[in-house]
Design an enzyme around this catalytic site. Structure first.
Site, PDB file in Angstrom:
ATOM      1  N   THR A  78       1.082  -1.300   0.106  1.00  0.00           N
ATOM      2  CA  THR A  78       0.300  -0.057   0.133  1.00  0.00           C
ATOM      3  C   THR A  78       0.874   1.383  -0.192  1.00  0.00           C
ATOM      4  OG1 THR A  78      -1.664  -0.925   0.774  1.00  0.00           O
ATOM      5  CG2 THR A  78      -1.375   1.091   1.438  1.00  0.00           C
ATOM      6  N   ASN A 149      -4.551  -9.862  -7.667  1.00  0.00           N
ATOM      7  CA  ASN A 149      -4.573 -10.605  -6.660  1.00  0.00           C
ATOM      8  C   ASN A 149      -6.195 -10.932  -6.631  1.00  0.00           C
ATOM      9  OD1 ASN A 149      -5.255  -7.553  -6.990  1.00  0.00           O
ATOM     10  ND2 ASN A 149      -6.456  -7.816  -4.618  1.00  0.00           N
ATOM     11  N   CYS A 334      -8.951  -7.122   1.292  1.00  0.00           N
ATOM     12  CA  CYS A 334      -8.756  -5.789   1.267  1.00  0.00           C
ATOM     13  C   CYS A 334      -9.890  -5.085   1.645  1.00  0.00           C
ATOM     14  CB  CYS A 334      -7.564  -4.846   0.860  1.00  0.00           C
ATOM     15  SG  CYS A 334      -6.239  -6.625  -0.153  1.00  0.00           S
TER      16      CYS A 334
HETATM   17  N1  PMP Z   1      -1.743  -4.395  -3.765  1.00  0.00           N
HETATM   18  C1  PMP Z   1      -1.973  -6.088  -4.104  1.00  0.00           C
HETATM   19  C2  PMP Z   1      -1.834  -6.562  -5.135  1.00  0.00           C
HETATM   20  C3  PMP Z   1      -2.269  -7.147  -3.004  1.00  0.00           C
HETATM   21  O1  PMP Z   1      -2.705  -8.122  -3.644  1.00  0.00           O
HETATM   22  C4  PMP Z   1      -2.598  -6.399  -1.962  1.00  0.00           C
HETATM   23  C5  PMP Z   1      -2.550  -7.192  -0.078  1.00  0.00           C
HETATM   24  N2  PMP Z   1      -4.397  -7.657  -0.806  1.00  0.00           N
HETATM   25  C6  PMP Z   1      -2.475  -5.346  -1.487  1.00  0.00           C
HETATM   26  C7  PMP Z   1      -1.422  -3.824  -3.260  1.00  0.00           C
HETATM   27  C8  PMP Z   1      -1.657  -4.512  -0.465  1.00  0.00           C
HETATM   28  O2  PMP Z   1      -0.683  -4.645   0.347  1.00  0.00           O
HETATM   29  P1  PMP Z   1      -0.441  -4.340   1.973  1.00  0.00           P
HETATM   30  O3  PMP Z   1      -2.309  -4.109   2.315  1.00  0.00           O
HETATM   31  O4  PMP Z   1       0.461  -4.975   2.327  1.00  0.00           O
HETATM   32  O5  PMP Z   1       0.047  -3.458   1.653  1.00  0.00           O
END
Ligand code: PMP
Length: 383
Positions: A78, A149, A334
């Site tokens: 993120t 994702n 998320c």
């Molecule tokens: N980008 C992608 C493609 C993800 O799959 C995710 C987590 N679902 C994120 C960004 C965000 O990652 P984080 O929560 O570790 O910051």
């Protein structure tokens, strides 16, 4: 207390989070309470911590085919995505293009900037010819996710990079000074895909430890030239002044170890995930023939599968499956708090009802054929 032991839940949500691999955990262990000094301090203990961070930076850089100064450690994907978009657009100005199938951590910063969306086809693939038509002389940054994702679809980054090189040559020929850069969110990529920046053609790239059997709270942004970025976190000037804040040494060590392990295990995991994918599809065809794969691109990471279960309510299915010890997701975890249907699924042309009737299954290193059979059987019971 009941003496009857419950079977362990079948966890099929590895795209949301993986466990930390034992080898990664061992590598991190000394940095919690033995080598704990602040890497920026001037003492001998601090020197050991600083050398540890710089060693991890070299190891991460090697996995990306980069130089150590091109790696900026962050708290995860993120933050890396926010730094890439806001940091580059603040420095370069101009206009931003992002694909319609990005993670919210790309889309949300994009909404704060001048941007347009790049559509995808019904297979979930970005078409380079359509992208070409969207690039104007003001376009300075293009952000395209690598492995989705939500659907597992892999976007053609090398092809996009080829188009970008063409545009750059044309701009030079016409005396247009604006640079054009490619960023990719590759948070889901390292388990199954090569992440060498020169092969993918990325100028900026996001990685995260927690999707690859590393710890939560670590990741990085690769940036070919750090001068393209302006900091989004201000303070003590760590990470070339681009990301202030005391470096979390254990997490950074864990991230480097997880990335190396991902590369080492990639061929065998690819094979295992592919076999599991084929088994799941065959089992569904036999037992639940109306269930279909969303975004049926041939270019896919086999361990992330989006399934349309006609007539179902995805959220209710997730809860009913959870009660039977099967842990899956609707869209991306998320964004699970929102009520809106997944923008990734509607971008493929699914209706709101279809998008809401979707389950995401993601496999991990511990997943077995029996786990998938239990999922398919439970799905039959709860529909
Ligand atoms: N980008 C992608 C493609 C993800 O799959 C995710 C987590 N679902 C994120 C960004 C965000 O990652 P984080 O929560 O570790 O910051």
């Amino acid at each position: 207390m009941s003496t009857v032991s419950q079977p362990k839940p079948v966890y099929l949500d590895y795209a949301a989070a993986t466990p930390v691999d034992g080898r990664v955990l061992s590598a991190m262990r000394p940095y919690w309470s033995d080598i704990y000094a602040n890497p920026s301090a001037l003492t001998a203990s601090a020197g050991a911590a600083r050398r540890t961070v710089e060693d991890a930076r070299r190891r991460v850089a090697r996995q990306i085919g980069a130089k150590p100064y091109q790696i900026i450690f962050t708290s995860g994907a993120t933050e890396a995505n926010n730094l890439a978009l806001k940091g580059a657009m603040a420095k370069l100005g101009g206009h931003l293009l992002v694909s319609a199938v990005e993670h919210e951590s790309v889309l949300e910063p994009a909404r704060q900037l001048k941007h347009d969306l790049i559509p995808v086809n019904k297979y979930g693939e970005l078409e380079v010819e359509r992208l070409k038509k969207l690039i104007g002389d003001r376009t300075s940054l293009i952000s395209v996710i690598h492995v989705s994702n939500e659907t597992g679809v892999i976007q053609p980054l090398a092809e996009i990079a080829g188009l970008i090189r063409e545009v750059r040559r044309d701009r030079i020929g016409r005396g247009v000074k604006r640079p054009l850069l490619l960023h990719s969110d590759a948070a889901q990529s390292p388990l199954t895909n090569d992440i060498k920046a020169h092969r993918l053609g990325t100028d900026l790239m996001t990685l995260s430890a927690q999707k690859i059997y590393g710890p939560k709270g670590a990741g990085c942004l690769y940036v070919r030239d750090p001068r393209w970025l302006s900091p989004q976190m201000h303070g003590g000037g760590q990470e070339l002044g681009l990301r202030s804040g005391t470096e979390p040494v254990p997490q950074i060590v864990g991230f480097a170890a997880a990335l190396e392990l991902a590369a080492l295990k990639r061929p065998s995991r690819q094979k295992k995930f592919q076999a599991l994918y084929e088994h799941l599809i065959a089992r569904l065809a036999a037992k639940q023939p109306d269930v279909r794969v969303n975004a049926p691109s041939r270019h896919r990471a086999p361990h992330i599968v989006s399934l349309l279960v006609p007539g179902a309510d995805g959220e209710a299915l997730v809860m009913a499956l959870d009660q039977r010890g099967i842990e899956v997701a609707t869209g991306s975890a998320c964004a699970a708090a929102g009520d809106a249907p997944s923008h990734v699924l509607t971008a493929l042309g699914l209706t709101r009802t279809e998008a809401a009737a979707t389950l995401r299954i993601s496999f991990g290193t511990a997943t077995t054929v029996r786990d998938l059979d239990r999922f398919v059987a439970a799905l039959g019971e709860v529909r």
